[in-house]
Scaffold this motif. Structure first.
Motif, PDB file in Angstrom:
ATOM      1  N   GLN A 249       1.234  -1.203   0.260  1.00  0.00           N
ATOM      2  CA  GLN A 249      -0.155   0.235  -0.412  1.00  0.00           C
ATOM      3  C   GLN A 249       0.658   0.958  -0.294  1.00  0.00           C
ATOM      4  OE1 GLN A 249      -2.329  -0.470   3.373  1.00  0.00           O
ATOM      5  NE2 GLN A 249      -3.928  -1.756   2.334  1.00  0.00           N
ATOM      6  N   GLY A 250       2.105   1.084   0.062  1.00  0.00           N
ATOM      7  CA  GLY A 250       2.982   1.989   0.302  1.00  0.00           C
ATOM      8  C   GLY A 250       3.530   2.940   1.625  1.00  0.00           C
ATOM      9  N   ARG A 251       2.870   2.262   2.832  1.00  0.00           N
ATOM     10  CA  ARG A 251       2.705   2.608   3.824  1.00  0.00           C
ATOM     11  C   ARG A 251       4.382   2.259   4.411  1.00  0.00           C
ATOM     12  NH1 ARG A 251      -1.576   5.383   1.920  1.00  0.00           N
ATOM     13  NH2 ARG A 251      -3.219   4.700   3.975  1.00  0.00           N
ATOM     14  N   PRO A 252       5.065   3.291   6.047  1.00  0.00           N
ATOM     15  CA  PRO A 252       5.535   2.419   5.875  1.00  0.00           C
ATOM     16  C   PRO A 252       5.718   1.229   6.638  1.00  0.00           C
ATOM     17  CG  PRO A 252       5.004   4.929   6.892  1.00  0.00           C
ATOM     18  CD  PRO A 252       4.487   4.221   5.780  1.00  0.00           C
ATOM     19  N   VAL A 253       6.751   0.749   6.764  1.00  0.00           N
ATOM     20  CA  VAL A 253       7.066  -1.146   7.821  1.00  0.00           C
ATOM     21  C   VAL A 253       7.902  -0.527   8.804  1.00  0.00           C
ATOM     22  CG1 VAL A 253       6.687  -3.415   7.858  1.00  0.00           C
ATOM     23  CG2 VAL A 253       5.729  -2.178   5.330  1.00  0.00           C
ATOM     24  N   LEU A 254       7.612  -0.570   9.951  1.00  0.00           N
ATOM     25  CA  LEU A 254       8.530  -0.466  10.835  1.00  0.00           C
ATOM     26  C   LEU A 254       8.651  -1.632  12.022  1.00  0.00           C
ATOM     27  CD1 LEU A 254       7.500   3.245  11.779  1.00  0.00           C
ATOM     28  CD2 LEU A 254       8.676   2.396   9.891  1.00  0.00           C
ATOM     29  N   LEU A 255      10.168  -2.529  11.935  1.00  0.00           N
ATOM     30  CA  LEU A 255      10.157  -3.641  12.536  1.00  0.00           C
ATOM     31  C   LEU A 255      11.250  -3.036  13.695  1.00  0.00           C
ATOM     32  CD1 LEU A 255      10.630  -5.931   9.386  1.00  0.00           C
ATOM     33  CD2 LEU A 255       8.540  -5.105  10.567  1.00  0.00           C
ATOM     34  N   LEU A 256      11.056  -3.887  15.455  1.00  0.00           N
ATOM     35  CA  LEU A 256      12.088  -3.375  15.479  1.00  0.00           C
ATOM     36  C   LEU A 256      13.440  -3.780  15.426  1.00  0.00           C
ATOM     37  CD1 LEU A 256      10.126  -3.931  19.394  1.00  0.00           C
ATOM     38  CD2 LEU A 256      10.350  -1.443  17.641  1.00  0.00           C
ATOM     39  N   ARG A 257      14.407  -3.532  15.993  1.00  0.00           N
ATOM     40  CA  ARG A 257      15.260  -4.396  15.515  1.00  0.00           C
ATOM     41  C   ARG A 257      15.615  -5.860  16.257  1.00  0.00           C
ATOM     42  NH1 ARG A 257      19.401  -3.074  11.667  1.00  0.00           N
ATOM     43  NH2 ARG A 257      19.083  -0.565  12.778  1.00  0.00           N
ATOM     44  N   SER A 258      14.612  -6.332  16.935  1.00  0.00           N
ATOM     45  CA  SER A 258      15.245  -7.685  18.005  1.00  0.00           C
ATOM     46  C   SER A 258      14.156  -8.253  17.188  1.00  0.00           C
ATOM     47  CB  SER A 258      14.514  -7.345  19.094  1.00  0.00           C
ATOM     48  OG  SER A 258      13.343  -6.663  18.529  1.00  0.00           O
ATOM     49  N   LEU A 259      13.530  -8.201  16.311  1.00  0.00           N
ATOM     50  CA  LEU A 259      12.797  -8.776  15.492  1.00  0.00           C
ATOM     51  C   LEU A 259      13.645  -8.914  14.067  1.00  0.00           C
ATOM     52  CD1 LEU A 259       9.768  -9.829  14.235  1.00  0.00           C
ATOM     53  CD2 LEU A 259       8.849  -7.973  13.429  1.00  0.00           C
ATOM     54  N   VAL A 260      14.047  -8.189  13.649  1.00  0.00           N
ATOM     55  CA  VAL A 260      14.884  -8.222  12.558  1.00  0.00           C
ATOM     56  C   VAL A 260      16.111  -9.392  12.897  1.00  0.00           C
ATOM     57  CG1 VAL A 260      16.378  -7.550  10.317  1.00  0.00           C
ATOM     58  CG2 VAL A 260      14.187  -5.956  11.320  1.00  0.00           C
ATOM     59  N   GLU A 261      16.691  -8.990  13.910  1.00  0.00           N
ATOM     60  CA  GLU A 261      17.234 -10.248  14.305  1.00  0.00           C
ATOM     61  C   GLU A 261      17.089 -11.607  14.536  1.00  0.00           C
ATOM     62  OE1 GLU A 261      19.681  -7.998  17.773  1.00  0.00           O
ATOM     63  OE2 GLU A 261      20.584  -6.405  16.970  1.00  0.00           O
ATOM     64  N   HIS A 262      15.458 -11.721  14.257  1.00  0.00           N
ATOM     65  CA  HIS A 262      15.084 -13.112  14.625  1.00  0.00           C
ATOM     66  C   HIS A 262      14.991 -13.748  14.081  1.00  0.00           C
ATOM     67  CE1 HIS A 262      16.333 -11.454  19.498  1.00  0.00           C
ATOM     68  NE2 HIS A 262      17.409 -12.971  19.335  1.00  0.00           N
ATOM     69  N   GLN A 263      14.006 -12.299  12.948  1.00  0.00           N
ATOM     70  CA  GLN A 263      12.862 -13.464  12.270  1.00  0.00           C
ATOM     71  C   GLN A 263      14.302 -13.059  10.872  1.00  0.00           C
ATOM     72  OE1 GLN A 263      10.345 -15.362  12.608  1.00  0.00           O
ATOM     73  NE2 GLN A 263      10.087 -15.311  14.595  1.00  0.00           N
ATOM     74  N   GLU A 264      14.116 -14.182   9.661  1.00  0.00           N
ATOM     75  CA  GLU A 264      14.246 -14.008   8.321  1.00  0.00           C
ATOM     76  C   GLU A 264      13.699 -13.120   7.231  1.00  0.00           C
ATOM     77  OE1 GLU A 264      15.893 -17.684   4.912  1.00  0.00           O
ATOM     78  OE2 GLU A 264      15.099 -18.093   6.867  1.00  0.00           O
ATOM     79  N   TRP A 265      11.708 -13.314   7.855  1.00  0.00           N
ATOM     80  CA  TRP A 265      11.343 -12.247   6.653  1.00  0.00           C
ATOM     81  C   TRP A 265      11.031 -11.158   7.332  1.00  0.00           C
ATOM     82  CZ3 TRP A 265       7.649  -8.804   8.505  1.00  0.00           C
ATOM     83  CH2 TRP A 265       7.853  -9.412  10.067  1.00  0.00           C
ATOM     84  N   ALA A 266      11.526 -10.472   8.166  1.00  0.00           N
ATOM     85  CA  ALA A 266      11.592  -9.423   8.992  1.00  0.00           C
ATOM     86  C   ALA A 266      13.330  -8.814   8.164  1.00  0.00           C
ATOM     87  CB  ALA A 266      11.822  -9.130   9.776  1.00  0.00           C
ATOM     88  N   ARG A 267      14.321  -9.786   8.140  1.00  0.00           N
ATOM     89  CA  ARG A 267      15.199  -9.633   7.822  1.00  0.00           C
ATOM     90  C   ARG A 267      15.507  -9.331   5.681  1.00  0.00           C
ATOM     91  NH1 ARG A 267      17.322 -12.936  11.239  1.00  0.00           N
ATOM     92  NH2 ARG A 267      17.814 -14.854   9.724  1.00  0.00           N
ATOM     93  N   LYS A 268      14.211 -10.052   5.606  1.00  0.00           N
ATOM     94  CA  LYS A 268      14.965 -10.232   3.878  1.00  0.00           C
ATOM     95  C   LYS A 268      13.147  -8.737   2.900  1.00  0.00           C
ATOM     96  CE  LYS A 268      14.097 -14.957   2.507  1.00  0.00           C
ATOM     97  NZ  LYS A 268      13.572 -16.137   1.772  1.00  0.00           N
ATOM     98  N   MET A 269      12.727  -8.358   4.397  1.00  0.00           N
ATOM     99  CA  MET A 269      11.906  -7.299   4.521  1.00  0.00           C
ATOM    100  C   MET A 269      13.164  -5.613   4.486  1.00  0.00           C
ATOM    101  SD  MET A 269       8.317  -7.560   5.315  1.00  0.00           S
ATOM    102  CE  MET A 269       7.653  -5.926   4.285  1.00  0.00           C
ATOM    103  N   VAL A 270      13.626  -5.980   5.239  1.00  0.00           N
ATOM    104  CA  VAL A 270      14.376  -4.869   5.507  1.00  0.00           C
ATOM    105  C   VAL A 270      15.640  -4.741   3.701  1.00  0.00           C
ATOM    106  CG1 VAL A 270      16.338  -3.645   6.560  1.00  0.00           C
ATOM    107  CG2 VAL A 270      14.467  -4.729   8.098  1.00  0.00           C
ATOM    108  N   ASP A 271      16.272  -6.004   4.101  1.00  0.00           N
ATOM    109  CA  ASP A 271      17.752  -5.814   2.798  1.00  0.00           C
ATOM    110  C   ASP A 271      16.758  -6.229   1.616  1.00  0.00           C
ATOM    111  OD1 ASP A 271      18.711  -7.299   4.982  1.00  0.00           O
ATOM    112  OD2 ASP A 271      18.946  -8.909   3.923  1.00  0.00           O
ATOM    113  N   ALA A 272      15.394  -5.789   1.511  1.00  0.00           N
ATOM    114  CA  ALA A 272      14.934  -5.343   0.327  1.00  0.00           C
ATOM    115  C   ALA A 272      14.119  -3.565   0.294  1.00  0.00           C
ATOM    116  CB  ALA A 272      13.658  -6.432   0.375  1.00  0.00           C
ATOM    117  N   GLY A 273      14.147  -3.950   1.100  1.00  0.00           N
ATOM    118  CA  GLY A 273      14.235  -1.994   1.431  1.00  0.00           C
ATOM    119  C   GLY A 273      12.603  -1.499   1.394  1.00  0.00           C
ATOM    120  N   ARG A 274      12.044  -3.009   1.207  1.00  0.00           N
ATOM    121  CA  ARG A 274       9.965  -3.059   2.117  1.00  0.00           C
ATOM    122  C   ARG A 274       9.987  -2.401   3.713  1.00  0.00           C
ATOM    123  NH1 ARG A 274       8.511  -8.290   0.653  1.00  0.00           N
ATOM    124  NH2 ARG A 274       6.525  -7.143   0.691  1.00  0.00           N
ATOM    125  N   ALA A 275      10.954  -2.092   4.506  1.00  0.00           N
ATOM    126  CA  ALA A 275      10.326  -1.982   5.345  1.00  0.00           C
ATOM    127  C   ALA A 275      12.263  -1.636   6.177  1.00  0.00           C
ATOM    128  CB  ALA A 275      10.560  -3.271   6.790  1.00  0.00           C
TER     129      ALA A 275
END
Length: 308
Positions: A249-275
């Protein structure tokens, strides 16, 4: 009434795409729909056209008794209706293509709700996850944001409860009809939200919870908000789905750093520039107000949500 009647059309358990109806209504094309024409070129239009034309073999007035019964149920529960044709329909919802054609709501709709943020996460939140949720909800609400969530157990409950505790505004977007409460143990919380904030439902008032209702709820929770903050979420969590929807939808997606460190899906979203991976509320506010684009920082913030 015509808009609601179009939403009532069903042919062999299939219905006209509701978001398509909403888009056409917003564009002033309701007359075309009522005449069996769809003015947009899309996959939803191609799927919906034969259903629409078959359904229109009966007059739209055929659906009026059912609609009147749903409206009566809503009124009995103190709920009101806002369609995309009404000025009180939330303006943030008008900016996405997957908008619902109507909302039933309890409480009040306010202009200030255009400055809202979704705080979401798993139903099975850890103790530290609940603690982080409370801090995020408190600090964002103190900064003037309306806290939006889905009334589910865990993170959602903590987000709503914290906002209410501090006298701040909160909105619950539910995955059932407005006459129901799911989960049942959140009935008292839902009543408090209805009195001090608002509860939204995009479904007919009598609609029970279903396999499809909660994913659809995520679209509205994201769309009425400036962005979504995800506290904790596994790869099967509905909050992960909301992160994906918010990104689409084009909304900012903000993932807590702790979530990104522990969940592969979250890391992939950040790496892809989607979060964005965030570490404190100041950073969240910067990103929300910038529409999700990382702004330069003058100094490094303490990792406030990664150490307790």
């Amino acid at each position: 009434m015509r808009l609601l009647a179009l939403c009532s059309i069903r042919v062999e358990s299939k219905s006209v795409d509701w978001s398509l109806i909403a888009r056409c209504a917003l564009n002033g094309d309701l007359d075309l729909l009522c005449n069996g024409e769809i003015p947009e070129e899309s996959a939803a239009a191609r799927r919906s056209l034969p259903i629409l034309r078959e359904g229109l073999k009966q007059p739209l007035s055929h659906h009026f008794p059912r609609i009147e019964e749903e409206l009566r149920l809503a009124q009995e529960h103190g709920a009101r209706l806002a369609t995309v044709l009404d000025p009180e329909y939330p303006k943030n919802l008008r900016t996405v293509p997957d908008l619902p054609p109507f909302l039933f709501y309890r409480g009040e709709l306010r202009e200030e709700d255009s400055r809202s943020v979704a705080v979401v996460g798993t139903r099975d939140a850890s103790e530290i996850g609940i603690s982080r949720t409370k801090r995020v909800a408190r600090e964002l609400s103190e900064a003037g944001f309306t806290i939006t969530s889905g009334l589910a157990r865990g993170v959602d409950t903590a987000a709503h409860s914290t906002a209410l505790h501090f006298g701040r505004r909160t909105i619950a977007v539910i995955g059932t009809g407005i006459t129901r409460c799911y989960p049942k143990e959140n009935y008292a919380l839902a009543e408090k939200i209805a009195h001090e904030g608002a509860i939204f439902s995009q479904f007919w008032p009598s609609r029970p919870p279903g396999r499809d209702t909660f994913p659809r709820r995520n679209h509205v929770t994201s769309a009425i908000s400036l962005g979504s903050v995800v506290i904790e979420a596994s790869r099967t969590s509905g909050a992960k789905m909301q992160a994906r929807v918010a990104s689409e939808q084009g909304r900012p997606v903000l993932l807590l750093r702790s979530l990104v460190e522990h969940q592969e899906w979250a890391r992939k979203m950040v790496d892809a520039g989607r979060a964005s991976a965030v570490t404190d509320t100041e950073q969240m506010i910067d990103l929300l107000l910038a529409g999700g684009t990382e702004a330069p920082r003058e100094h490094t913030q303490q990792l406030r949500f990664d150490v307790e």
